[in-house]
Structures are given as structure tokens and as C-alpha cells.
Design an enzyme around this catalytic site. Structure first.
Site, PDB file in Angstrom:
ATOM      1  N   LYS A  11       0.826  -1.204   0.000  1.00  0.00           N
ATOM      2  CA  LYS A  11       0.000   0.000   0.000  1.00  0.00           C
ATOM      3  C   LYS A  11       0.864   1.259   0.000  1.00  0.00           C
ATOM      4  O   LYS A  11       2.080   1.188   0.268  1.00  0.00           O
ATOM      5  CB  LYS A  11      -0.897  -0.020   1.248  1.00  0.00           C
ATOM      6  CG  LYS A  11      -1.903  -1.173   1.278  1.00  0.00           C
ATOM      7  CD  LYS A  11      -2.809  -1.057   2.498  1.00  0.00           C
ATOM      8  CE  LYS A  11      -3.875  -2.141   2.510  1.00  0.00           C
ATOM      9  NZ  LYS A  11      -4.868  -1.942   3.591  1.00  0.00           N
ATOM     10  N   TYR A  50     -12.751  -2.977  -2.888  1.00  0.00           N
ATOM     11  CA  TYR A  50     -13.233  -2.799  -1.518  1.00  0.00           C
ATOM     12  C   TYR A  50     -14.771  -2.742  -1.449  1.00  0.00           C
ATOM     13  O   TYR A  50     -15.328  -2.119  -0.540  1.00  0.00           O
ATOM     14  CB  TYR A  50     -12.622  -1.533  -0.905  1.00  0.00           C
ATOM     15  CG  TYR A  50     -11.195  -1.740  -0.409  1.00  0.00           C
ATOM     16  CD1 TYR A  50     -10.795  -2.937   0.189  1.00  0.00           C
ATOM     17  CD2 TYR A  50     -10.244  -0.726  -0.509  1.00  0.00           C
ATOM     18  CE1 TYR A  50      -9.500  -3.135   0.645  1.00  0.00           C
ATOM     19  CE2 TYR A  50      -8.931  -0.913  -0.049  1.00  0.00           C
ATOM     20  CZ  TYR A  50      -8.584  -2.119   0.531  1.00  0.00           C
ATOM     21  OH  TYR A  50      -7.295  -2.311   0.988  1.00  0.00           O
ATOM     22  N   ASN A 113      -2.043   0.111   7.080  1.00  0.00           N
ATOM     23  CA  ASN A 113      -1.535  -1.177   7.570  1.00  0.00           C
ATOM     24  C   ASN A 113      -0.670  -1.924   6.551  1.00  0.00           C
ATOM     25  O   ASN A 113      -0.603  -3.141   6.542  1.00  0.00           O
ATOM     26  CB  ASN A 113      -2.692  -2.034   8.109  1.00  0.00           C
ATOM     27  CG  ASN A 113      -3.750  -2.297   7.071  1.00  0.00           C
ATOM     28  OD1 ASN A 113      -3.594  -1.890   5.924  1.00  0.00           O
ATOM     29  ND2 ASN A 113      -4.806  -2.979   7.445  1.00  0.00           N
ATOM     30  N   HIS A 116      -2.112  -5.217   1.582  1.00  0.00           N
ATOM     31  CA  HIS A 116      -3.354  -5.961   1.382  1.00  0.00           C
ATOM     32  C   HIS A 116      -2.949  -7.364   0.965  1.00  0.00           C
ATOM     33  O   HIS A 116      -2.037  -7.520   0.140  1.00  0.00           O
ATOM     34  CB  HIS A 116      -4.209  -5.350   0.264  1.00  0.00           C
ATOM     35  CG  HIS A 116      -5.281  -6.294  -0.185  1.00  0.00           C
ATOM     36  ND1 HIS A 116      -6.467  -6.425   0.496  1.00  0.00           N
ATOM     37  CD2 HIS A 116      -5.303  -7.232  -1.172  1.00  0.00           C
ATOM     38  CE1 HIS A 116      -7.186  -7.377  -0.073  1.00  0.00           C
ATOM     39  NE2 HIS A 116      -6.505  -7.889  -1.089  1.00  0.00           N
ATOM     40  N   GLU A 127      -9.033 -11.310  -7.263  1.00  0.00           N
ATOM     41  CA  GLU A 127      -8.109 -10.175  -7.121  1.00  0.00           C
ATOM     42  C   GLU A 127      -6.951 -10.259  -8.112  1.00  0.00           C
ATOM     43  O   GLU A 127      -6.526  -9.247  -8.670  1.00  0.00           O
ATOM     44  CB  GLU A 127      -7.592 -10.113  -5.676  1.00  0.00           C
ATOM     45  CG  GLU A 127      -8.705  -9.722  -4.712  1.00  0.00           C
ATOM     46  CD  GLU A 127      -8.281  -9.715  -3.249  1.00  0.00           C
ATOM     47  OE1 GLU A 127      -7.154 -10.148  -2.944  1.00  0.00           O
ATOM     48  OE2 GLU A 127      -9.088  -9.255  -2.421  1.00  0.00           O
TER      49      GLU A 127
END
Ligand code: ADP
Length: 149
Positions: A11, A50, A113, A116, A127
Site C-alpha cells: 500500500k 473494496y 496497515n 493488502h 483479485e
């Protein structure tokens, strides 16, 4: 022994904090095979990615966070790779994630965080198809395979 592929996104929090090497090194050392890797600027693809968060109050904030800089998307392969990578990822909230996991070592946040990672065989397939064209994934043999399994 059946091989699985899983998707990892480094990310903006990983890219901006200079953690790309730290994190990809962990997957390399573990023995996962890198099947594909590229830098992308995310956009409306995030609505699909998402979709399960669309009713959450933080949906727009998470999308903004994911668009704050380019990301690195990776596809890794290994036996039970989805679960292996999830275990290495740790809990969503970096303050709760166990030390030794990526989030446990590098994050103090639920949102920022670091990675992913796909959470099931079904989402991994969806994905990988969402972020990679077939020609961007490479099938090659790891020469040290007999020493991994
Ligand atoms: P995970 O990434 O661990 O699979 P989810 O699919 O539930 O977790 O959430 C997707 C992403 O949305 C998280 O990685 C995180 O960036 C963000 N997120 C989840 N919960 C929160 C929260 N309570 N506050 C802010 N961001 C959140």
C-alpha cells in the site's frame, strides 16, 4: 501438493515509508515464488476491490489512502500460499497484529496497515484477475524447489 497463487498489494504506507524491500524480502525468504509484480496508481478499481466495505463509514477514507501514491501489486505462488501470506500479514489493526507479522512489525494503524493480502481462494482468484493481465504473470521453475518442500 497443489500450488496456489495469492495477491499482495504494498500500500502507499509501504511505498512512502520505504518498506518495499523489507516486505518483499520476507516473502522471498519464506520461499514463495514471485509470479508477477508491477507499480500501479489505483483509481476506480478500488470500488470493486473494496466493495465489501462500501457501507462502512471509513470507505472513502480507505480509498483516498490507497490512492495517495502508487502501490506495488505482487502475485506470489506456493503450497497454501493464501494462508501462508495471511499469517505473515497479521491482524487488520497494526496495534493488535502480533509482532513478527508485517503489520505487527511495521504498522500502528487499522487503515495505514502496509499490505493488502487475499483472504480466501475465491478472493485470490478474483483479485489476481482484477490487477493482472494473463501476460503479466510468469510461470517459471524455482531451481531450489526440492529444498523448499
Ligand atoms: P484486511 O485488509 O485485514 O483483509 P478488511 O478487508 O476488513 O481487512 O479491510 C480492508 C482495509 O480497509 C484494511 O486493510 C484497512 O486498510 C481498511 N480498514 C479496515 N477496517 C478499518 C477501520 N476500522 N478503520 C480504518 N480503516 C479500516
Amino acid at each position: 501438493m497443489s500450488l496456489e497463487k495469492t495477491l499482495v498489494i504494498l500500500k502507499p504506507s509501504a511505498v512512502q515509508r520505504g518498506l518495499i524491500g523489507e516486505i518483499t524480502t520476507r516473502f522471498e525468504r519464506k520461499g514463495l515464488r514471485l509470479a508477477g509484480m508491477k507499480m500501479m496508481q489505483l483509481d476506480e478499481l478500488l470500488n470493486e476491490h473494496y466493495a465489501h466495505l462500501s457501507e462502512k463509514p471509513f470507505f472513502q477514507r480507505v480509498k483516498n489512502s490507497m490512492m495517495a501514491s502508487p502501490v506495488i501489486v505482487c502475485c506470489y505462488e506456493g503450497v497454501d500460499a493464501i494462508q501462508v501470506v495471511r499469517s505473515m500479514t497479521g491482524a487488520t489493526n497494526g496495534r493488535v497484529a502480533i509482532p513478527g507479522t508485517i503489520r505487527g512489525d511495521f504498522s500502528v494503524s487499522s487503515q495505514e496497515n502496509i499490505v493488502h493480502t487475499s483472504d480466501s481462494p475465491k478472493t485470490a482468484i478474483e483479485e489476481i484477475n482484477r490487477f493482472f493481465k494473463p501476460e503479466e504473470l510468469f510461470e517459471y521453475k524455482q531451481v531450489h524447489m526440492p529444498y523448499l518442500y
